[in-house]
Design a protein around this motif. Structure first.
Motif, PDB file in Angstrom:
ATOM      1  N   VAL A  68       0.849  -1.186   0.000  1.00  0.00           N
ATOM      2  CA  VAL A  68       0.000   0.000   0.000  1.00  0.00           C
ATOM      3  C   VAL A  68       0.888   1.240   0.000  1.00  0.00           C
ATOM      4  N   ARG A  69       0.644   2.128  -0.962  1.00  0.00           N
ATOM      5  CA  ARG A  69       1.365   3.396  -1.039  1.00  0.00           C
ATOM      6  C   ARG A  69       0.388   4.542  -0.791  1.00  0.00           C
ATOM      7  N   VAL A  70       0.908   5.634  -0.294  1.00  0.00           N
ATOM      8  CA  VAL A  70       0.132   6.863  -0.131  1.00  0.00           C
ATOM      9  C   VAL A  70       0.714   7.871  -1.103  1.00  0.00           C
ATOM     10  N   VAL A  71      -0.113   8.351  -2.055  1.00  0.00           N
ATOM     11  CA  VAL A  71       0.409   9.171  -3.148  1.00  0.00           C
ATOM     12  C   VAL A  71      -0.305  10.509  -3.219  1.00  0.00           C
ATOM     13  N   ASP A  72       0.360  11.484  -3.864  1.00  0.00           N
ATOM     14  CA  ASP A  72      -0.251  12.796  -4.071  1.00  0.00           C
ATOM     15  C   ASP A  72      -1.052  12.802  -5.371  1.00  0.00           C
ATOM     16  N   GLU A  73      -1.519  13.983  -5.771  1.00  0.00           N
ATOM     17  CA  GLU A  73      -2.356  14.084  -6.975  1.00  0.00           C
ATOM     18  C   GLU A  73      -1.643  13.643  -8.241  1.00  0.00           C
ATOM     19  N   ASP A  74      -0.303  13.695  -8.222  1.00  0.00           N
ATOM     20  CA  ASP A  74       0.469  13.283  -9.393  1.00  0.00           C
ATOM     21  C   ASP A  74       0.913  11.825  -9.325  1.00  0.00           C
ATOM     22  N   GLY A  75       0.472  11.115  -8.296  1.00  0.00           N
ATOM     23  CA  GLY A  75       0.835   9.710  -8.156  1.00  0.00           C
ATOM     24  C   GLY A  75       2.187   9.489  -7.522  1.00  0.00           C
ATOM     25  N   VAL A  76       2.773  10.539  -6.970  1.00  0.00           N
ATOM     26  CA  VAL A  76       4.086  10.432  -6.327  1.00  0.00           C
ATOM     27  C   VAL A  76       3.891  10.079  -4.855  1.00  0.00           C
ATOM     28  N   GLU A  77       4.645   9.091  -4.373  1.00  0.00           N
ATOM     29  CA  GLU A  77       4.508   8.659  -2.984  1.00  0.00           C
ATOM     30  C   GLU A  77       4.931   9.780  -2.041  1.00  0.00           C
ATOM     31  N   VAL A  78       4.125  10.009  -1.000  1.00  0.00           N
ATOM     32  CA  VAL A  78       4.387  11.090  -0.058  1.00  0.00           C
ATOM     33  C   VAL A  78       5.128  10.550   1.164  1.00  0.00           C
ATOM     34  N   PRO A  79       5.769  11.412   1.934  1.00  0.00           N
ATOM     35  CA  PRO A  79       6.500  10.950   3.126  1.00  0.00           C
ATOM     36  C   PRO A  79       5.566  10.384   4.195  1.00  0.00           C
ATOM     37  N   VAL A  80       6.133   9.605   5.080  1.00  0.00           N
ATOM     38  CA  VAL A  80       5.393   9.047   6.216  1.00  0.00           C
ATOM     39  C   VAL A  80       4.739  10.194   6.994  1.00  0.00           C
ATOM     40  N   GLY A  81       3.463  10.021   7.321  1.00  0.00           N
ATOM     41  CA  GLY A  81       2.734  11.029   8.072  1.00  0.00           C
ATOM     42  C   GLY A  81       1.971  12.007   7.220  1.00  0.00           C
ATOM     43  N   ASP A  82       2.332  12.128   5.920  1.00  0.00           N
ATOM     44  CA  ASP A  82       1.612  13.033   5.025  1.00  0.00           C
ATOM     45  C   ASP A  82       0.357  12.355   4.490  1.00  0.00           C
ATOM     46  N   VAL A  83      -0.648  13.164   4.233  1.00  0.00           N
ATOM     47  CA  VAL A  83      -1.935  12.663   3.753  1.00  0.00           C
ATOM     48  C   VAL A  83      -1.931  12.565   2.230  1.00  0.00           C
ATOM     49  N   GLY A  84      -2.503  11.485   1.729  1.00  0.00           N
ATOM     50  CA  GLY A  84      -2.639  11.307   0.286  1.00  0.00           C
ATOM     51  C   GLY A  84      -3.617  10.187   0.000  1.00  0.00           C
ATOM     52  N   GLU A  85      -3.744   9.825  -1.281  1.00  0.00           N
ATOM     53  CA  GLU A  85      -4.652   8.748  -1.672  1.00  0.00           C
ATOM     54  C   GLU A  85      -3.977   7.400  -1.482  1.00  0.00           C
ATOM     55  N   LEU A  86      -4.723   6.416  -0.943  1.00  0.00           N
ATOM     56  CA  LEU A  86      -4.188   5.068  -0.773  1.00  0.00           C
ATOM     57  C   LEU A  86      -4.273   4.306  -2.091  1.00  0.00           C
ATOM     58  N   VAL A  87      -3.151   3.693  -2.481  1.00  0.00           N
ATOM     59  CA  VAL A  87      -3.080   2.862  -3.676  1.00  0.00           C
ATOM     60  C   VAL A  87      -2.680   1.458  -3.224  1.00  0.00           C
ATOM     61  N   TYR A 116      -3.132   8.151   5.615  1.00  0.00           N
ATOM     62  CA  TYR A 116      -1.696   8.270   5.803  1.00  0.00           C
ATOM     63  C   TYR A 116      -1.177   7.069   6.587  1.00  0.00           C
ATOM     64  N   ARG A 117       0.146   6.913   6.583  1.00  0.00           N
ATOM     65  CA  ARG A 117       0.819   5.860   7.322  1.00  0.00           C
ATOM     66  C   ARG A 117       1.720   6.505   8.363  1.00  0.00           C
ATOM     67  N   ASP A 118       1.684   5.974   9.578  1.00  0.00           N
ATOM     68  CA  ASP A 118       2.560   6.542  10.602  1.00  0.00           C
ATOM     69  C   ASP A 118       3.918   5.838  10.588  1.00  0.00           C
ATOM     70  N   ALA A 119       4.801   6.295  11.433  1.00  0.00           N
ATOM     71  CA  ALA A 119       6.171   5.775  11.442  1.00  0.00           C
ATOM     72  C   ALA A 119       6.248   4.312  11.863  1.00  0.00           C
ATOM     73  N   GLU A 120       5.211   3.833  12.551  1.00  0.00           N
ATOM     74  CA  GLU A 120       5.187   2.446  13.001  1.00  0.00           C
ATOM     75  C   GLU A 120       4.563   1.498  11.974  1.00  0.00           C
ATOM     76  N   GLY A 121       4.056   2.042  10.866  1.00  0.00           N
ATOM     77  CA  GLY A 121       3.478   1.205   9.824  1.00  0.00           C
ATOM     78  C   GLY A 121       1.971   1.069   9.872  1.00  0.00           C
ATOM     79  N   TRP A 122       1.319   1.732  10.825  1.00  0.00           N
ATOM     80  CA  TRP A 122      -0.142   1.695  10.903  1.00  0.00           C
ATOM     81  C   TRP A 122      -0.741   2.695   9.915  1.00  0.00           C
ATOM     82  N   PHE A 123      -1.868   2.305   9.332  1.00  0.00           N
ATOM     83  CA  PHE A 123      -2.552   3.171   8.374  1.00  0.00           C
ATOM     84  C   PHE A 123      -3.822   3.764   8.990  1.00  0.00           C
ATOM     85  N   TYR A 124      -4.133   4.975   8.540  1.00  0.00           N
ATOM     86  CA  TYR A 124      -5.313   5.687   9.011  1.00  0.00           C
ATOM     87  C   TYR A 124      -6.052   6.232   7.799  1.00  0.00           C
ATOM     88  N   ILE A 125      -7.378   6.098   7.796  1.00  0.00           N
ATOM     89  CA  ILE A 125      -8.201   6.657   6.729  1.00  0.00           C
ATOM     90  C   ILE A 125      -8.762   7.984   7.219  1.00  0.00           C
TER      91      ILE A 125
END
Length: 555
Positions: free
Chosen positions: A386-405, A443-452
């Motif tokens: 599972v990746r978290v990406v921005d509007e351009d499909g680029v993976e965002v850093p841990v903790g940043d909000v984006g779309e789940l792929v 987003y995904r936190d530093a421990e690997g947990w995901f949040y919607i």
């Protein structure tokens, strides 16, 4: 910083679901019949079907529809509640080499017409009451469908208690132009099912999206998809032949299909059906049948807590509990644990991921994000990236909000007869042909947990400030009078859009909308708290428990 030793759940995330080497969902049934032929496959009030009987009945169904002209690859539409006939017809369809089409029994003529037309179903299996009220107008003279064979049945079959809580309005109904399913099965009982080679990548079910944000699309759920996530439920939760699966989700929904029907057959355990969900009946059924596992919307568990005579004893055996399909407020998890002594484990997935892509490992406490108050939906399940990406499909850093792929063996290959929709959701990146863009923001936190955080389309723009409905709802659930809450954006002459909340109240509670606004105002930033609160008897939802925000906006 945590180490892997501090995070035992990583064994789930990095593990791999065992390969049972099944080629189709029917291989699960063959294995169950061999392991436990006399054991209960289906329990329906006082009715029982053993695995050997279920095998014979589904053989007869397959033989019957084949004699009527059904051929491999054809579609069977199941327009049913949670009754044994659903299981018989589902398995029988696969034995005939067919694809089932799951139809919500709450759908009306326009919706049923659309699904039958889109799927091209040639066989329709439905309850007598649904035939009378809906289907007869769709498949009869002047109806616009490809259906050639209609089989009707009754919720009164396979049981004798006729519990008034669910059967008060039930009666046998004459259905001119249709055949009785039970009569067809009895006529062909003893005849072998057709011999049809089924590949793991053949489509098993057209599982239609709920249509909460647009027209329904038929996700092409393959046998491989079903097998993978049935095993995921089994191994993630730790289910075996000693368990009893309670069906609180509708079988037409992907949660019921995989988390109830498929996992019960995979483990050769009883599947307990209750026709339609009644909270008091559900408590009694858990106690009577010794149900141990279920997965359903959080609204189910809220309803159980609101039964007047609910007690810990009623749910004593139901220790393996998961919830998905709608946001789970942390306050509700705490209230349920206080009431029944069991923890609700979060799970996340979509129709297109054949139920779970994320889950909280059984026995593990999901963390709550301190900033937003959101309860984690878990970690990716086996073999899932599972990746978290921005509007351009680029993976965002841990903790940043984006779309789940999501990428994994549970992701469907596409939508039935909708190449453009398939390309938009699944084929944006040629290097990742099965990467599903979920439309969910998190987003995904530093421990690997995901949040919607929420659905992208549900975000509210209040004077330039972004508000996620789920965060507001979680605060509203903390009010002692609030049973359910749903938040939407509504037009506002000053801000362009503002926050409006709809709530239903607990039995006996008395509170005004103004008081609820004041409650939220004390706990949220000025741009977030709802300016309007409307109290409803019930929040409109799909059968699977998803809030119909579009319907609320239209109000």
């Amino acid at each position: 910083m945590s180490t892997d030793h501090d995070r035992p759940w990583l064994a789930f995330h990095t593990g791999r679901a065992p390969d049972d080497r099944f080629e189709s969902a029917l291989d699960m049934l063959s294995a169950a019949v061999a392991r436990n032929p006399g054991g209960d496959a289906v329990r329906y009030f006082d009715g029982r079907l053993s695995y050997a009987e279920l095998d014979a009945l589904s053989d007869a169904f397959a033989a019957g529809i084949t004699a009527a002209g059904f051929t491999p690859g054809d579609r069977v539409a199941l327009f049913l509640q949670n009754v044994p006939q659903f299981v018989i017809a589902q398995l029988g369809t696969w034995k005939a080499g067919g694809i089932s089409v799951a139809i919500n029994p709450m759908n009306r003529e326009r919706e049923v017409t659309e699904l039958l037309r889109d799927s091209g179903a040639s066989v329709l299996v439905t309850l007598e009451s649904l035939y009378r009220d809906v289907a007869a107008h769709v498949v009869g003279d002047g109806g616009d469908s490809t259906v050639r064979t209609v089989l009707t049945t009754s919720e009164l079959e396979y049981q004798t208690v006729d519990d008034p809580r669910v059967f008060a309005r039930s009666a046998r109904i004459e259905c001119p132009g249709a055949q009785d399913m039970t009569e067809l099965v009895e006529r062909f009982r003893g005849r072998p099912a057709p011999v049809v080679a089924t590949n793991a990548d053949d489509v098993a079910v057209l599982t239609y999206t709920s249509g909460t944000t647009g027209p329904p699309k038929g996700a092409m759920t393959t046998h491989r998809n079903l097998l993978f996530n049935a095993r995921t439920y089994r191994d993630w939760v730790g289910l075996d032949e000693t368990d009893v699966v309670l069906a609180v989700a509708p079988l037409f929904h992907v949660t019921g299909l995989v988390g109830h029907l498929a996992v019960a057959v995979l483990t050769a355990t009883p599947l307990v059906l209750m026709y339609r969900l009644d909270p008091a009946l559900t408590l009694d059924t858990v106690e009577a049948e010794g149900a141990t596992f279920t997965v359903g919307s959080i609204t189910v568990y809220i309803a159980l807590m609101n039964v007047p005579d609910a007690s810990r004893a009623k749910l004593a055996t139901l220790g393996k509990i998961y919830s998905g399909g709608a946001p789970v407020p942390p306050s509700t998890v705490e209230a349920f644990r206080a009431a029944f002594g069991h923890t609700i484990h979060n799970i996340y997935g979509l129709t297109e991921t054949t139920s779970p892509s994320h889950a909280v490992p059984f026995g593990t406490e999901a963390p709550v994000d301190e900033a937003s108050g959101a309860l984690s939906v878990g970690v990716p399940v086996y073999d899932t990236v599972v990746r978290v990406v921005d509007e351009d499909g680029v993976e965002v850093p841990v903790g940043d909000v984006g779309e789940l792929v999501v990428e994994g063996p549970q992701v469907v290959p596409g939508y039935w007869n909708k190449p453009e929709e398939t390309a938009r959701a699944l084929h944006r990146d040629p290097a990742r042909p099965r990467a599903l863009h979920t439309g969910d923001v998190g987003y995904r936190d530093a421990e690997g947990w995901f949040y919607i955080v929420d659905r992208k389309k549900d975000q509210i723009n209040a004077g330039g400030y972004k508000v996620w409905p789920r965060e507001v709802e979680d605060v509203l659930y903390e009010h002692p009078a609030v049973r359910e809450a749903a938040v939407v954006g509504v037009p506002d002459s000053y801000r362009g859009e503002t926050v409006k909340a709809f709530v239903s109240l607990r039995a006996g509670a008395a509170v005004t909308g103004t008081e609820i606004v004041a409650f939220a105002k004390e706990r949220m930033a000025a741009y977030k708290y709802p300016r309007q609160v409307e109290i409803l008897d019930e929040i409109p939802k799909t059968v699977s428990g998803k809030v119909l925000r579009r319907e609320l906006r239209e109000r």
